[in-house]
Design a protein around this motif. Structure first.
Motif, PDB file in Angstrom:
ATOM      1  N   ASP A 292       0.799  -1.225   0.000  1.00  0.00           N
ATOM      2  CA  ASP A 292       0.000   0.000   0.000  1.00  0.00           C
ATOM      3  C   ASP A 292       0.835   1.281   0.000  1.00  0.00           C
ATOM      4  OD1 ASP A 292       0.828  -1.170   2.252  1.00  0.00           O
ATOM      5  OD2 ASP A 292      -0.894  -0.610   3.484  1.00  0.00           O
ATOM      6  N   ASP A 293       2.064   1.186   0.279  1.00  0.00           N
ATOM      7  CA  ASP A 293       2.847   2.424   0.204  1.00  0.00           C
ATOM      8  C   ASP A 293       4.053   2.227  -0.710  1.00  0.00           C
ATOM      9  OD1 ASP A 293       4.727   1.002   1.606  1.00  0.00           O
ATOM     10  OD2 ASP A 293       4.230   1.913   3.540  1.00  0.00           O
ATOM     11  N   GLU A 294       4.674   3.317  -1.035  1.00  0.00           N
ATOM     12  CA  GLU A 294       5.753   3.267  -2.003  1.00  0.00           C
ATOM     13  C   GLU A 294       6.936   2.468  -1.474  1.00  0.00           C
ATOM     14  OE1 GLU A 294       8.473   6.501  -4.308  1.00  0.00           O
ATOM     15  OE2 GLU A 294       6.428   7.145  -3.763  1.00  0.00           O
ATOM     16  N   GLU A 295       7.208   2.627  -0.198  1.00  0.00           N
ATOM     17  CA  GLU A 295       8.308   1.923   0.469  1.00  0.00           C
ATOM     18  C   GLU A 295       8.133   0.411   0.322  1.00  0.00           C
ATOM     19  OE1 GLU A 295      11.811   1.695   2.597  1.00  0.00           O
ATOM     20  OE2 GLU A 295      10.817   3.454   1.716  1.00  0.00           O
ATOM     21  N   ARG A 296       6.911  -0.019   0.626  1.00  0.00           N
ATOM     22  CA  ARG A 296       6.601  -1.435   0.571  1.00  0.00           C
ATOM     23  C   ARG A 296       6.644  -1.957  -0.873  1.00  0.00           C
ATOM     24  NH1 ARG A 296       6.761  -6.260   2.708  1.00  0.00           N
ATOM     25  NH2 ARG A 296       4.920  -7.514   2.296  1.00  0.00           N
ATOM     26  N   ALA A 297       6.161  -1.142  -1.785  1.00  0.00           N
ATOM     27  CA  ALA A 297       6.199  -1.538  -3.200  1.00  0.00           C
ATOM     28  C   ALA A 297       7.646  -1.699  -3.653  1.00  0.00           C
ATOM     29  CB  ALA A 297       5.505  -0.485  -4.070  1.00  0.00           C
ATOM     30  N   LEU A 298       8.492  -0.809  -3.217  1.00  0.00           N
ATOM     31  CA  LEU A 298       9.905  -0.895  -3.581  1.00  0.00           C
ATOM     32  C   LEU A 298      10.508  -2.177  -3.020  1.00  0.00           C
ATOM     33  CD1 LEU A 298      12.507   0.290  -4.736  1.00  0.00           C
ATOM     34  CD2 LEU A 298      12.788   1.572  -2.621  1.00  0.00           C
ATOM     35  N   GLU A 299      10.104  -2.517  -1.805  1.00  0.00           N
ATOM     36  CA  GLU A 299      10.643  -3.734  -1.198  1.00  0.00           C
ATOM     37  C   GLU A 299      10.224  -4.972  -1.998  1.00  0.00           C
ATOM     38  OE1 GLU A 299       9.327  -5.550   2.824  1.00  0.00           O
ATOM     39  OE2 GLU A 299      11.240  -4.553   3.186  1.00  0.00           O
ATOM     40  N   MET A 300       8.967  -5.006  -2.385  1.00  0.00           N
ATOM     41  CA  MET A 300       8.493  -6.164  -3.158  1.00  0.00           C
ATOM     42  C   MET A 300       9.242  -6.254  -4.489  1.00  0.00           C
ATOM     43  SD  MET A 300       6.412  -8.042  -1.516  1.00  0.00           S
ATOM     44  CE  MET A 300       7.450  -7.631  -0.111  1.00  0.00           C
ATOM     45  N   TRP A 301       9.459  -5.102  -5.098  1.00  0.00           N
ATOM     46  CA  TRP A 301      10.190  -5.086  -6.357  1.00  0.00           C
ATOM     47  C   TRP A 301      11.638  -5.537  -6.149  1.00  0.00           C
ATOM     48  CZ3 TRP A 301      14.558  -2.369  -7.738  1.00  0.00           C
ATOM     49  CH2 TRP A 301      14.937  -2.496  -9.079  1.00  0.00           C
ATOM     50  N   THR A 302      12.208  -5.126  -5.043  1.00  0.00           N
ATOM     51  CA  THR A 302      13.600  -5.501  -4.788  1.00  0.00           C
ATOM     52  C   THR A 302      13.723  -7.008  -4.570  1.00  0.00           C
ATOM     53  OG1 THR A 302      13.893  -3.327  -3.766  1.00  0.00           O
ATOM     54  CG2 THR A 302      15.653  -4.923  -3.437  1.00  0.00           C
ATOM     55  N   ILE A 303      12.717  -7.596  -3.938  1.00  0.00           N
ATOM     56  CA  ILE A 303      12.731  -9.060  -3.794  1.00  0.00           C
ATOM     57  C   ILE A 303      12.665  -9.716  -5.175  1.00  0.00           C
ATOM     58  CG2 ILE A 303      11.416 -11.041  -2.961  1.00  0.00           C
ATOM     59  CD1 ILE A 303      10.648  -9.253  -0.531  1.00  0.00           C
ATOM     60  N   GLU A 304      11.819  -9.161  -6.013  1.00  0.00           N
ATOM     61  CA  GLU A 304      11.713  -9.696  -7.383  1.00  0.00           C
ATOM     62  C   GLU A 304      13.094  -9.619  -8.068  1.00  0.00           C
ATOM     63  OE1 GLU A 304       8.800 -10.930  -8.070  1.00  0.00           O
ATOM     64  OE2 GLU A 304       9.583 -11.764  -9.941  1.00  0.00           O
ATOM     65  N   LEU A 305      13.729  -8.492  -7.898  1.00  0.00           N
ATOM     66  CA  LEU A 305      15.084  -8.326  -8.454  1.00  0.00           C
ATOM     67  C   LEU A 305      16.044  -9.339  -7.839  1.00  0.00           C
ATOM     68  CD1 LEU A 305      17.415  -6.936  -9.928  1.00  0.00           C
ATOM     69  CD2 LEU A 305      17.448  -5.209  -8.110  1.00  0.00           C
ATOM     70  N   GLY A 306      15.930  -9.526  -6.527  1.00  0.00           N
ATOM     71  CA  GLY A 306      16.811 -10.479  -5.843  1.00  0.00           C
ATOM     72  C   GLY A 306      16.644 -11.890  -6.395  1.00  0.00           C
ATOM     73  N   LEU A 307      15.417 -12.215  -6.776  1.00  0.00           N
ATOM     74  CA  LEU A 307      15.181 -13.551  -7.335  1.00  0.00           C
ATOM     75  C   LEU A 307      15.777 -13.656  -8.734  1.00  0.00           C
ATOM     76  CD1 LEU A 307      11.552 -14.100  -6.029  1.00  0.00           C
ATOM     77  CD2 LEU A 307      13.675 -15.149  -5.194  1.00  0.00           C
ATOM     78  N   ALA A 308      15.596 -12.625  -9.533  1.00  0.00           N
ATOM     79  CA  ALA A 308      16.214 -12.622 -10.869  1.00  0.00           C
ATOM     80  C   ALA A 308      17.740 -12.683 -10.728  1.00  0.00           C
ATOM     81  CB  ALA A 308      15.797 -11.372 -11.639  1.00  0.00           C
ATOM     82  N   HIS A 309      18.247 -11.964  -9.744  1.00  0.00           N
ATOM     83  CA  HIS A 309      19.686 -11.972  -9.472  1.00  0.00           C
ATOM     84  C   HIS A 309      20.140 -13.372  -9.081  1.00  0.00           C
ATOM     85  CE1 HIS A 309      23.004 -11.417  -6.454  1.00  0.00           C
ATOM     86  NE2 HIS A 309      23.507 -10.725  -7.458  1.00  0.00           N
ATOM     87  N   GLU A 310      19.377 -14.021  -8.238  1.00  0.00           N
ATOM     88  CA  GLU A 310      19.758 -15.375  -7.825  1.00  0.00           C
ATOM     89  C   GLU A 310      19.731 -16.329  -9.016  1.00  0.00           C
ATOM     90  OE1 GLU A 310      19.104 -16.381  -3.991  1.00  0.00           O
ATOM     91  OE2 GLU A 310      19.633 -18.504  -4.218  1.00  0.00           O
ATOM     92  N   GLU A 311      18.770 -16.137  -9.891  1.00  0.00           N
ATOM     93  CA  GLU A 311      18.714 -16.984 -11.087  1.00  0.00           C
ATOM     94  C   GLU A 311      19.947 -16.767 -11.973  1.00  0.00           C
ATOM     95  OE1 GLU A 311      13.849 -17.431 -11.560  1.00  0.00           O
ATOM     96  OE2 GLU A 311      14.920 -15.874 -12.681  1.00  0.00           O
TER      97      GLU A 311
END
Lengths: 428, 428, 428, 428
Positions: free
Chosen positions: C131-150
């Motif tokens: 619901d907030d920008e901070e949280r959205a950024l965190e979710m996106w960063t996790i997505e990035l972290g998964l792509a990074h791990e791949e």
């Protein structure tokens, strides 16, 4: 630290002036077949440009003789660092591997520099008188400067040879050599009883600090070959796959063989199945009768092992040489290439001249060795590691330069000097 | 593979002879301040000796023009490999980093070689007639040989500068430059609308194969700085610790900064707290108003990022330059150093001359690029990797050599060429 | 600098938790056939130890996600620098070529580190809410972290393969592969009209910053080969002396061939006159029908020239791939080796999976490219020089990781990745 | 070539079995604090992985003892080359700098290999009987294998220390050492008259071939310091700018100082203005009273010159040591770090144990040296160049391993061994 030996004090002034003029002129004559370009280039980091040799030998007199005279005006003050070789007590020497980048001063300017210093030095010598210690030291330093210049005369020839050998057109520095070869005498063994002997320099006459003091060494009975190994001897080693058999080599030596791709002495070149040799007179067929030349200490050691022999120690060599006259083929023959041993001589031959002979002795200070005092302490002592002693002088050494106690030294992988090998073995 | 463009066929014979003579004479004039030693030395593996430039440009005419004439007798056949640069189809070129070791032939002999080839070539040109394809190709090849010689004129100046900069005495090649500096005009942004544009060479007039074919490129709106960045601009970058901030740099670039110890452009030298600059006229205080010169592509890129800007693409640069006259400070001014932008000009200034401008474009073949036919295919195509395009020519480029479509190229870490930077940015 | 694309915000939390768990578990499964020793060693400076991959991917989540949570306690604070790869904004990363020297923490401790971070991260994900920008950024960063791990999953496989290939016993990582081979379909050309097209990522779904922004490119008509070149195709190149003909190569490429002694793709090994191939399943006879793999960009370029063809540009490749489903042999097949093209498919096959396809495009920023904001700006942008783009993924790429706009990049001399070649040519 | 000395024949079988078991168990105990990762990594080309030491010492017994028994079945035939160190007569040894890349066989498999060979060897020993020459040779070879394993025990410790020192977390191998330090006794000079003395091994008891034959050497009067130099002594050298004064150094040594950036012994680390020392027990404040350790021969030589002293020759050292009991701090104390000299002892102390003492003697064959016969000729002789002799053993040397005639040897720039310095000087 030592003061100069008394001997130097006693050399007559007149002959010093003559000897100075002659030595300096000899250097000039060595350069005469060379162009400004030839004198400029440094063909590898351990070689120096001829122009640098010309300037540095001059710098040596300027720094260590004229520099002590407050009335002397330096030719160009910036030469103090530029032509310093390695004397950290004098200043920060210009980077050795970058000597070849200094195109200015030109060769012509360096010649002016020589003339300037020559004139000033001749005046000093002409002053005469050795009546005080200061003056005696000066005369001795000039003697050293001449010995130093003679060392550079040989280095200059080795460096020129290396430079021209890099040129795919194989140009010549000197007139053509003969290409008909006779036969070398068979080698024989000469035995020595050993025991507690003395080596090292003492008495009158100039010597380097590294030749002193004379001292006792115990030797087991040994034998030396009557002559250095020849190209023909070496060819047998090559053809017996000597360069491909690690068991003959020091481990580090074989690694060098492998990484450098050595398969024959430096300057041996195979052309259409026949070996040739690059000489200062250009490329010519290999002379089988001449002493093998331009072999490293590693190769000398492996060759000796292949012969079920060994290299002499420097003490063995000097002990055997002490009683011989210092005669042989030096640079004054102008052949600048080793030649066949004389026939009909029953003793050790070619101990002096033709090729420097690798010993098995590491270059180390003699017991109670003291370097010269002051700045000149750096002349020899700081190089006493990871090098081997060579003895006897070569076809590129100025006549009169070496003696039985003379110690030359190079790293085991060095090949561009005029270096060969005389075999030794244990005796009863 | 292509045949030579029709344009070459039409250049009048008379002017070709004149142009040939003038270009060859220009090369000779560049050499006149140099000694044989200066012409001999190779100061780094990627530089060449001046003597080599003199010989190689001659070799080019001998090989690609005279070599097709069965009646021509080579000056010395062994030069075929010795002065080949990189044409594997011609033979095995002498090792590039060892060019400086070849002291023979001497400079004088190379001058004879030049004269020999000049005489033969002048006869060819004088024959006249472009009536057959063979003859047209020959005329075109001479044109190429002249463009090639002009390229080497600039390389020669960069190489001499590098050589003299290695000398701790900082000698001068050219007469002194002024040391009073005015003020550079403020830079402004010039915007371009972009869209589907065309770049690349077409039509009459000589061009290199790498400039062809003319082709479409889509550009977003962009802006270019009115003038190249100056030393003053760069000083601000240095003082803002630009060389110590990895976030400004390409990763590989910062690694070079670190390992090479870069902290200012090549030839900037700090003396007693003030910046000086080594020029072909020797060392002098840094001119704050002149375009910064001798910066690598890595530095140009970091400097642009520090300015919240970027380098132009080569298509942007060429699109902007196409409508401008090819005027600027080239080597014929004999200053051989970039100078302050002219005041009072509203448009883009110094697009041509002064300094080569780094672009962000990798040196790659244009769509449908075809190298020239035959041996000359090797001229450009095989170097199309790991280099960046530079545009516009410099103060060391011969006048008349470049054009809007001209592509120069060097690796990103290159600094010894006369290279600077013009900023670009995105526009609306 | 950009904020994360809206798309990331919309990915449902539940699936994120699942995806996180699955991706982390996949990494663990890749390590299961390896010993602690296998995970420790770094076989060359550009490879990394498996243990480092395990730790660094964990560090990524700890640093960029958990590190923003003041309540999070680091597993061991000294890991902040130890497992940083290259983010200078985070701190001073431990020297890359020395990663293999860090034997402590042990593999077991690194596994604990993974568990610690997994537990903390799972809690974060479970919190829900975007619901907030901070949280959205965190979710996106996790997505990035998964792509990074791949990305690291694939690097890990390439690094393990390189490590095992250094072992003279040729050990296997995976179960044996079949050794009976059928026949590959004949390649055909597929033409494309070109014109002003668009490439680059836009719209929903995760993408790296280097894939953006979507932009216009003008293409001339071109054709692509229906399938990648096979080992059989490559063998013809080898047998036609492709590795010994400099005219086929970029100049820098041939220099690499010469100095590295390349004469076939990496991992091709000749045994008793027959070619074998080292695979993650050990040594086996070369499969003539499989796409050639482990060739450098230099080899790909020379092979294309030998075929009178060229490599595709990345724009051509992406334009052709945009309409295809992202299907192919990825790492989830567990074969970890490229295989024969499917028969009976009329279109382009194997565009995705099997082998990464070298393009002729230098890795450069797209027009108006903006790196991600903050520390993550370093993810891609600073590597945009001296590398070439590869497309399509390989048999070692995790399924779901790549897309048509995905840009991989390596230097032209890289061979240890799963890289092959698809030919292209100009069309009418 | 020589046959084994009679002495070996006479060692009682029973004690040989015990000694074999104990030596092999000691090696195992040294490994017990290490993980599989610790045992895998090679931290520099001149170090070896612990796992390699474990395998190679086993290979030695397998090759030189069991390999002569036709009934013996090799554990894995491919180990013959894999774990050969440098015996070219045995086969082609696996590349030394690549030992650390061999992750398989695993540590566990190497332990099985040890057990396999131990079992076979124990059977051989138990057979008893030394009644024939073959059997006597076997017993002697086992003795050699044990001495060889002891050498590798010390190398293993030095290699582990070097490996852990590369880790930025400075992990410990052994329990903590005390950190309270007392005072070291003042050093005094002990004089020796010299003359014609004998050094070298003779008589019963095992010795390496390089210690033979016993032979005469002439010594001038000399003096030795009563104890090795301490860290406090060395600190004075550091604080007097010893590392910045070229006049104190061999020329080659100072070049190493400059290029390697040496400013203190290896493992000295400055933290907040205070010196610490990395030990096998981790980082701790420098113990001023302990013998300085991990100094190169170059540093030892410069330190001696700074003290107006010199290093002893190996003959001086051995002559002085011959009459002393072989007692000192060896590895069995488990401190693995040198410690303060004992107080109250009037004679030479710490001649054995604590630190290896650099001599000024180049590692050269003794007069009439003969390497062992057959394959074992390669054990020592081929390394006799460019190394210096060290004497006396260290805190990492197994107790019982050294003797007065024992010659260790390393290159002058070696620092990772437990090496220190005892001063010598000329006497009247």
């Amino acid at each position: 630290m030592t003061t100069p030996p008394e001997s130097a004090v006693q050399s007559p002034i007149a002959s010093k002036a003559t000897r100075f003029a002659r030595t300096r002129a000899t250097t000039m004559s060595l350069v005469s077949p060379l162009s400004a370009e030839d004198c400029q280039v440094q063909s590898m980091p351990t070689a120096s440009p001829v122009k640098w040799h010309l300037a540095h030998t001059t710098w040596f007199f300027e720094t260590f003789v004229l520099g002590r005279d407050p009335a002397y005006r330096a030719f160009r003050p910036e030469f103090k660092d530029l032509f310093n070789s390695y004397y950290v007590s004098i200043g920060e020497a210009w980077s050795r591997p970058r000597r070849g980048l200094v195109t200015r001063p030109s060769l012509a300017e360096v010649m002016e520099y020589r003339a300037h210093v020559d004139a000033a030095l001749e005046k000093h010598v002409a002053l005469g008188g050795v009546d005080d210690e200061e003056r005696a030291l000066e005369m001795w330093t000039i003697e050293l400067g001449l010995a130093h210049e003679e060392q550079h005369q040989e280095l200059l020839l080795a460096d020129v040879k290396h430079l021209l050998a890099q040129n795919p057109l194989f140009p010549a520095y000197a007139p053509a050599l003969p290409s008909a070869f006779g036969a070398a005498p068979k080698p024989r063994w000469h035995s020595f009883a050993g025991g507690l002997v003395e080596i090292g320099h003492s008495g009158p006459g100039f010597a380097f600090d590294n030749e002193t003091p004379r001292h006792k060494v115990h030797l087991e009975p040994f034998a030396l070959a009557s002559r250095p190994a020849t190209n023909e001897d070496w060819l047998a080693f090559v053809e017996d796959k000597g360069y491909a058999r690690p068991e003959l080599w020091l481990s580090e030596g074989f690694e060098v063989v492998r990484t450098q791709g050595w398969r024959a002495p430096l300057y041996w070149i195979e052309r259409e199945g026949r070996w040739h040799e690059f000489t200062l007179s250009g490329l010519r067929p290999l002379d089988p009768t001449a002493p093998v030349c331009h072999v490293s200490g590693f190769e000398a050691d492996a060759f000796a092992r292949w012969n079920y022999a060994r290299l002499p120690t420097e003490a063995e060599w000097e002990h055997a040489a002490q009683s011989l006259p210092v005669r042989g083929r030096f640079a004054d023959t102008r052949r600048l290439h080793p030649e066949r041993a004389p026939a009909g001589d029953d003793g050790l031959v070619q101990m002096f001249g033709d090729v420097w002979e690798w010993t098995s002795s590491d270059y180390a200070p003699y017991p109670r060795f003291r370097p010269w005092a002051g700045d000149l302490a750096e002349y020899n002592g700081k190089f006493m590691c990871n090098q081997r002693v060579l003895r006897g002088g070569s076809c590129a050494t100025p006549s009169g330069h070496v003696r039985a106690s003379y110690r030359n030294f190079f790293a085991l992988d060095t090949r561009w000097q005029f270096t060969g090998v005389r075999l030794a073995r244990d005796a009863q």
